[in-house]
Design a protein around this motif. Structure first.
Motif, mmCIF file in Angstrom:
data_model
loop_
_atom_site.group_PDB
_atom_site.id
_atom_site.type_symbol
_atom_site.label_atom_id
_atom_site.label_comp_id
_atom_site.label_asym_id
_atom_site.label_seq_id
_atom_site.Cartn_x
_atom_site.Cartn_y
_atom_site.Cartn_z
ATOM 1 N N ALA A 184 -8.272 -16.412 24.145
ATOM 2 C CA ALA A 184 -7.891 -15.102 24.679
ATOM 3 C C ALA A 184 -6.907 -14.390 23.754
ATOM 4 O O ALA A 184 -7.026 -13.182 23.501
ATOM 5 N N LEU A 185 -5.953 -15.142 23.218
ATOM 6 C CA LEU A 185 -4.983 -14.520 22.311
ATOM 7 C C LEU A 185 -5.675 -13.999 21.048
ATOM 8 O O LEU A 185 -5.357 -12.892 20.570
ATOM 9 N N ALA A 186 -6.639 -14.770 20.528
ATOM 10 C CA ALA A 186 -7.352 -14.322 19.334
ATOM 11 C C ALA A 186 -8.180 -13.073 19.622
ATOM 12 O O ALA A 186 -8.230 -12.143 18.801
ATOM 13 N N VAL A 187 -8.823 -13.017 20.773
ATOM 14 C CA VAL A 187 -9.658 -11.860 21.108
ATOM 15 C C VAL A 187 -8.790 -10.615 21.290
ATOM 16 O O VAL A 187 -9.094 -9.535 20.740
ATOM 17 N N LEU A 255 -1.286 -11.510 29.270
ATOM 18 C CA LEU A 255 -1.224 -11.685 27.824
ATOM 19 C C LEU A 255 -1.979 -10.572 27.098
ATOM 20 O O LEU A 255 -1.493 -10.021 26.092
ATOM 21 N N GLY A 256 -3.146 -10.227 27.591
ATOM 22 C CA GLY A 256 -3.904 -9.150 26.965
ATOM 23 C C GLY A 256 -3.209 -7.802 27.082
ATOM 24 O O GLY A 256 -3.229 -6.995 26.136
ATOM 25 N N PHE A 257 -2.575 -7.577 28.241
ATOM 26 C CA PHE A 257 -1.877 -6.301 28.411
ATOM 27 C C PHE A 257 -0.704 -6.193 27.440
ATOM 28 O O PHE A 257 -0.488 -5.144 26.817
ATOM 29 N N VAL A 258 0.061 -7.262 27.316
ATOM 30 C CA VAL A 258 1.203 -7.238 26.404
ATOM 31 C C VAL A 258 0.730 -7.089 24.966
ATOM 32 O O VAL A 258 1.310 -6.334 24.166
ATOM 33 N N THR A 259 -0.331 -7.791 24.608
ATOM 34 C CA THR A 259 -0.805 -7.770 23.220
ATOM 35 C C THR A 259 -1.337 -6.395 22.835
ATOM 36 O O THR A 259 -1.032 -5.883 21.747
ATOM 37 N N CYS A 260 -2.119 -5.789 23.711
ATOM 38 C CA CYS A 260 -2.779 -4.528 23.358
ATOM 39 C C CYS A 260 -1.935 -3.308 23.698
ATOM 40 O O CYS A 260 -1.764 -2.407 22.863
ATOM 41 N N VAL A 261 -1.401 -3.268 24.895
ATOM 42 C CA VAL A 261 -0.729 -2.056 25.361
ATOM 43 C C VAL A 261 0.674 -1.922 24.790
ATOM 44 O O VAL A 261 1.164 -0.802 24.591
#
Length: 279
Positions: A184-187, A255-261
């Motif tokens: 998930a972190l890589a994606v 995690l996705g929200f923090v990484t992208c947004v």
């Protein structure tokens, strides 16, 4: 004239032969029982393997048509038009053909051919030349124990291959060797990096296609959300294994929200600051 001792010796010999025959019969019965038990075990294993292969086929989207049974196989034209006597159904045999005795009962008769090579009058099958790529039938005297041992070896190999297939099917297509968190972190990181590249491209066309203010709003607001949604969809499509997945795969939304947004706008702003300083 035979004496009593000779009769007694003959009786003992016959009794010994009878006991030896009985022992051989008991040993043969035990051997047949062991072969029958082995055959039943192999039959159950083959049924279980067929069920597992059917499950793997359904999981992979492949459906196999059932094989026709013996009663569903169409009869050949020669068999459909011939009666039990070798001629037409319901009528006497035609002239020049064999009667109830077949070709073996009339050797040398005109119009009657001998049995093909490899066939016998008892119906036993012996080795005959076959077409290329087709295995020839084995000759008589086949050891059932050796055949069952070979079948057991093939069943063990099939179980091993099915186990490997199931192990592969329980892994997602996307980065199968990675853990769910690392995947998930890589994606999300890849989507954020793609968003940064797209933001730089939009910055290059700012003032030509759209105003700089609209470009900044798009790169700092809408584009990070789109990158997060893209990573979320990618994990849902290619992060789910084909087997053993009862629910949706873990997508790690925070995690996705923090990484992208959050990190994507920070990376974009850092790029702008670095560009201004170097410029």
């Amino acid at each position: 004239m035979a004496t009593f001792a000779e009769y007694a010796a003959l009786a003992r010999q016959l009794a010994d032969q009878r006991r030896e025959t009985d022992r051989d019969a008991v040993a043969a019965d035990r051997h047949r029982s062991a072969l029958r038990a082995t055959l039943d075990q192999l039959t159950r294993r083959l049924d279980a393997q067929s069920h597992r292969l059917d499950q793997l086929g359904r999981a992979a989207g492949v459906t196999a048509e059932p094989a026709p049974t013996a009663g569903e196989r169409p009869a050949s034209p020669a068999a459909a038009g011939a009666g039990p006597s070798g001629g037409r159904a319901g009528g006497p045999p035609e002239p020049g053909t064999a009667g109830t005795g077949g070709a073996a009962a009339a050797p040398g008769r005109p119009g009657v051919e001998a049995y093909p090579q490899g066939a016998t009058t008892t119906g036993a099958v012996v080795a005959v030349p076959t077409a290329a790529g087709m295995p020839a039938p084995r000759a008589g005297g086949v050891d059932p124990g050796a055949e069952l041992a070979e079948a057991r070896r093939l069943a063990d190999e099939t179980d091993r291959l099915i186990g490997l297939t199931e192990a592969v099917g329980r892994r997602p297509p996307l980065l199968p060797a990675w853990s769910p968190l690392a995947r998930a972190l890589a994606v999300y990181a890849a989507c954020a990096a793609a968003g940064v590249v797209l933001a730089v491209v939009l910055l290059g066309v700012a003032g030509v296609v759209a105003s700089p203010g609209a470009v900044y709003v798009a790169t700092c607001g809408a584009l990070p959300v789109l990158c997060f949604v893209a990573g979320y969809l990618v994990l849902g499509r290619w992060g789910r294994p084909a087997l053993g997945a009862d629910g949706p795969p873990p997508r790690f939304v925070p995690l996705g929200f923090v990484t992208c947004v959050l990190l994507m706008p920070l990376a974009y702003c850092g790029y702008l600051v670095l560009f201004r300083l170097l410029g």
